[in-house]
Design a protein around this motif. Structure first.
Motif, PDB file in Angstrom:
ATOM      1  N   ASN A  23      30.134 -15.891  15.383  1.00 20.10           N
ATOM      2  CA  ASN A  23      29.050 -16.116  14.313  1.00 20.10           C
ATOM      3  C   ASN A  23      29.384 -15.214  13.140  1.00 20.10           C
ATOM      4  OD1 ASN A  23      27.822 -18.237  15.147  1.00 20.10           O
ATOM      5  ND2 ASN A  23      26.233 -16.873  16.091  1.00 20.10           N
ATOM      6  N   ALA A  24      29.606 -13.681  13.491  1.00 14.90           N
ATOM      7  CA  ALA A  24      29.972 -12.705  12.578  1.00 14.90           C
ATOM      8  C   ALA A  24      31.365 -13.251  11.613  1.00 14.90           C
ATOM      9  CB  ALA A  24      30.070 -11.647  13.154  1.00 14.90           C
ATOM     10  N   LEU A  25      32.177 -13.595  12.490  1.00 18.98           N
ATOM     11  CA  LEU A  25      33.502 -13.989  11.741  1.00 18.98           C
ATOM     12  C   LEU A  25      33.298 -15.128  10.867  1.00 18.98           C
ATOM     13  CD1 LEU A  25      36.570 -13.577  11.688  1.00 18.98           C
ATOM     14  CD2 LEU A  25      36.665 -15.414  13.827  1.00 18.98           C
ATOM     15  N   LEU A  26      32.571 -16.085  11.420  1.00 16.55           N
ATOM     16  CA  LEU A  26      32.482 -17.286  10.424  1.00 16.55           C
ATOM     17  C   LEU A  26      31.840 -16.861   9.218  1.00 16.55           C
ATOM     18  CD1 LEU A  26      31.688 -20.120  13.171  1.00 16.55           C
ATOM     19  CD2 LEU A  26      34.020 -19.619  11.646  1.00 16.55           C
ATOM     20  N   ARG A  27      30.516 -16.288   9.336  1.00 16.53           N
ATOM     21  CA  ARG A  27      29.872 -15.637   8.158  1.00 16.53           C
ATOM     22  C   ARG A  27      30.698 -14.973   7.257  1.00 16.53           C
ATOM     23  NH1 ARG A  27      25.168 -14.010  11.629  1.00 16.53           N
ATOM     24  NH2 ARG A  27      23.998 -15.775  11.677  1.00 16.53           N
ATOM     25  N   GLY A  28      31.656 -14.003   7.850  1.00 11.59           N
ATOM     26  CA  GLY A  28      32.372 -13.426   6.927  1.00 11.59           C
ATOM     27  C   GLY A  28      33.438 -14.114   6.088  1.00 11.59           C
ATOM     28  N   ILE A  29      34.075 -15.166   6.648  1.00 15.34           N
ATOM     29  CA  ILE A  29      35.028 -16.316   6.123  1.00 15.34           C
ATOM     30  C   ILE A  29      34.285 -17.157   5.065  1.00 15.34           C
ATOM     31  CG2 ILE A  29      36.357 -18.452   6.719  1.00 15.34           C
ATOM     32  CD1 ILE A  29      37.055 -17.241   9.286  1.00 15.34           C
ATOM     33  N   PHE A  30      32.799 -17.327   5.278  1.00 19.47           N
ATOM     34  CA  PHE A  30      32.178 -18.204   4.287  1.00 19.47           C
ATOM     35  C   PHE A  30      31.781 -17.244   3.242  1.00 19.47           C
ATOM     36  CE2 PHE A  30      31.061 -21.020   8.194  1.00 19.47           C
ATOM     37  CZ  PHE A  30      31.813 -21.997   7.697  1.00 19.47           C
ATOM     38  N   THR A  31      31.496 -16.082   3.292  1.00 22.23           N
ATOM     39  CA  THR A  31      31.224 -15.065   2.397  1.00 22.23           C
ATOM     40  C   THR A  31      32.485 -15.144   1.238  1.00 22.23           C
ATOM     41  OG1 THR A  31      29.562 -14.038   3.861  1.00 22.23           O
ATOM     42  CG2 THR A  31      30.485 -12.867   1.577  1.00 22.23           C
ATOM     43  N   LYS A  32      33.800 -14.981   1.749  1.00 22.91           N
ATOM     44  CA  LYS A  32      34.931 -14.771   1.195  1.00 22.91           C
ATOM     45  C   LYS A  32      35.227 -16.041   0.352  1.00 22.91           C
ATOM     46  CE  LYS A  32      36.843 -11.255   4.054  1.00 22.91           C
ATOM     47  NZ  LYS A  32      38.080 -10.765   5.063  1.00 22.91           N
ATOM     48  N   LEU A  33      34.789 -17.248   0.660  1.00 22.35           N
ATOM     49  CA  LEU A  33      35.023 -18.497   0.178  1.00 22.35           C
ATOM     50  C   LEU A  33      34.153 -18.619  -1.030  1.00 22.35           C
ATOM     51  CD1 LEU A  33      35.497 -21.002   3.092  1.00 22.35           C
ATOM     52  CD2 LEU A  33      37.316 -19.910   1.762  1.00 22.35           C
ATOM     53  N   GLU A  34      33.200 -17.747  -1.137  1.00 23.05           N
ATOM     54  CA  GLU A  34      32.167 -17.920  -2.354  1.00 23.05           C
ATOM     55  C   GLU A  34      31.668 -19.218  -2.327  1.00 23.05           C
ATOM     56  OE1 GLU A  34      33.745 -16.284  -5.859  1.00 23.05           O
ATOM     57  OE2 GLU A  34      34.769 -14.582  -5.007  1.00 23.05           O
ATOM     58  N   LEU A  35      31.091 -19.866  -1.305  1.00 21.59           N
ATOM     59  CA  LEU A  35      30.257 -20.874  -1.207  1.00 21.59           C
ATOM     60  C   LEU A  35      28.929 -20.719  -1.658  1.00 21.59           C
ATOM     61  CD1 LEU A  35      31.522 -22.076   2.399  1.00 21.59           C
ATOM     62  CD2 LEU A  35      32.408 -22.769   0.102  1.00 21.59           C
ATOM     63  N   VAL A  36      28.381 -21.594  -2.210  1.00 19.36           N
ATOM     64  CA  VAL A  36      27.026 -21.698  -2.671  1.00 19.36           C
ATOM     65  C   VAL A  36      26.084 -22.462  -1.922  1.00 19.36           C
ATOM     66  CG1 VAL A  36      27.624 -21.119  -5.405  1.00 19.36           C
ATOM     67  CG2 VAL A  36      27.190 -23.875  -4.360  1.00 19.36           C
ATOM     68  N   THR A  37      24.907 -22.114  -1.924  1.00 20.82           N
ATOM     69  CA  THR A  37      23.763 -22.815  -1.102  1.00 20.82           C
ATOM     70  C   THR A  37      23.432 -24.257  -1.916  1.00 20.82           C
ATOM     71  OG1 THR A  37      22.140 -21.848  -2.053  1.00 20.82           O
ATOM     72  CG2 THR A  37      22.825 -20.762  -0.050  1.00 20.82           C
ATOM     73  N   ARG A  38      22.944 -25.027  -0.934  1.00 21.97           N
ATOM     74  CA  ARG A  38      22.458 -26.312  -1.631  1.00 21.97           C
ATOM     75  C   ARG A  38      21.462 -26.089  -2.747  1.00 21.97           C
ATOM     76  NH1 ARG A  38      24.813 -31.182  -2.474  1.00 21.97           N
ATOM     77  NH2 ARG A  38      22.937 -32.399  -2.885  1.00 21.97           N
ATOM     78  N   GLU A  39      20.515 -25.163  -2.338  1.00 20.41           N
ATOM     79  CA  GLU A  39      19.590 -24.896  -3.446  1.00 20.41           C
ATOM     80  C   GLU A  39      20.178 -24.169  -4.677  1.00 20.41           C
ATOM     81  OE1 GLU A  39      15.732 -22.125  -4.032  1.00 20.41           O
ATOM     82  OE2 GLU A  39      16.633 -21.869  -1.972  1.00 20.41           O
ATOM     83  N   GLU A  40      21.148 -23.434  -4.604  1.00 19.29           N
ATOM     84  CA  GLU A  40      21.789 -22.999  -5.891  1.00 19.29           C
ATOM     85  C   GLU A  40      22.367 -24.161  -6.365  1.00 19.29           C
ATOM     86  OE1 GLU A  40      23.057 -18.271  -4.739  1.00 19.29           O
ATOM     87  OE2 GLU A  40      24.179 -20.050  -3.882  1.00 19.29           O
ATOM     88  N   PHE A  41      23.104 -25.032  -5.965  1.00 12.34           N
ATOM     89  CA  PHE A  41      23.826 -26.261  -6.348  1.00 12.34           C
ATOM     90  C   PHE A  41      22.669 -27.060  -7.289  1.00 12.34           C
ATOM     91  CE2 PHE A  41      25.277 -30.575  -5.966  1.00 12.34           C
ATOM     92  CZ  PHE A  41      26.466 -30.467  -6.682  1.00 12.34           C
TER      93      PHE A  41
END
Length: 79
Positions: free
Chosen positions: A31-49
């Motif tokens: 879980n920690a690894l995946l969170r780190g990867i998603f953070t680096k991808l600079e993804l936005v939340t559905r709410e922000e979109f």
């Protein structure tokens, strides 16, 4: 047919074994690894979109209104 008490005991034993096994640590680390990867991808939340979609819609509406107003002004100047 198995007794419900026996099934509950087996399920309890399996849960205890999984809790004490490295599987829980592996899950936490994954879980920690995946969170780190998603953070680096600079993804936005559905709410922000959705918020940015609304902002863009309002901007388009304002642009359309300004274009219409400009066309009216240009038409008046030609007369």
């Amino acid at each position: 047919m198995l007794n419900n008490k026996i099934i509950d005991e087996i399920a309890s034993k399996i849960s205890q074994m999984l809790a004490s096994s490295p599987a829980a640590d592996i899950e936490k680390n994954l879980n920690a690894l995946l969170r780190g990867i998603f953070t680096k991808l600079e993804l936005v939340t559905r709410e922000e979109f959705d918020i940015q979609t609304q902002v863009l819609q309002r901007t388009r509406e304002q642009l359309d209104a300004l274009e219409k107003r400009l066309a009216e002004i240009e038409a008046q100047q030609k007369q």
